[in-house]
Design a protein around this motif. Structure first.
Motif, mmCIF file in Angstrom:
data_model
loop_
_atom_site.group_PDB
_atom_site.id
_atom_site.type_symbol
_atom_site.label_atom_id
_atom_site.label_comp_id
_atom_site.label_asym_id
_atom_site.label_seq_id
_atom_site.Cartn_x
_atom_site.Cartn_y
_atom_site.Cartn_z
ATOM 1 N N ARG A 95 0.825 -1.217 0.000
ATOM 2 C CA ARG A 95 0.000 0.000 0.000
ATOM 3 C C ARG A 95 0.859 1.267 0.000
ATOM 4 N N ARG A 135 0.726 3.935 -2.943
ATOM 5 C CA ARG A 135 0.420 5.335 -2.611
ATOM 6 C C ARG A 135 1.528 6.254 -3.117
ATOM 7 N N LEU A 189 2.524 13.500 0.448
ATOM 8 C CA LEU A 189 1.573 12.901 1.386
ATOM 9 C C LEU A 189 1.069 13.942 2.380
#
Length: 147
Positions: free
Chosen positions: A93, A97, A108
């Protein structure tokens, strides 16, 4: 001796710092130890600065240092196969991402400014090291076969 060239130093002597001559077999470890003592504070500071910059760059994409290890390496692949499914899923993940954020040219922190990140949390590095040690031991034990 006729036909031989001579030098000022024999093979056991070397001209070192400030033109001083020392026997390399006797003083080389002492000189290297002293040199490391002098350079150690600079190396430590450089390592701290590098680690801080690396953490900053990893946090931009929400990655961990371990996520940079390629699954194409056999020892990393084996460690991931042996790891807990949550560790593998978390890595997948984070990589997905980071790929998405890179495509969008975003950080982020733009989406989750309060997220607590741990760029130097290690979950599979110990397993990778154990696998490398095992493979090295296997190679050493089977070295006689190569003749």
């Amino acid at each position: 001796r006729k036909g031989e060239t001579t030098t000022h130093f024999t093979h056991t002597h070397t001209s070192l710092f400030f033109g001083l001559s020392f026997a390399t077999t006797k003083f080389k470890p002492i000189i290297m130890s002293g040199l490391m003592k002098v350079l150690d504070p600079f190396i430590t500071k450089a390592a701290q600065l590098y680690r801080a910059q690396l953490a900053k760059d990893l946090n931009k994409m929400g990655l961990r240092y371990e996520d940079l290890m390629s699954r194409d390496e056999p020892e990393v692949n084996e460690a991931l196969e042996l790891a807990h499914p949550d560790v593998v899923e978390g890595r997948y993940r984070r990589l997905k991402r980071a790929s998405d954020l890179a495509f969008k040219q975003k950080n982020l922190q733009d989406y989750a400014p309060d997220m607590v990140l741990e760029p130097f949390k290690f979950e599979i590095s110990e397993d990778v090291q154990k696998i490398l040690q095992r493979d090295l031991e296997f190679d050493l034990l089977n070295n006689y076969k190569k003749g």
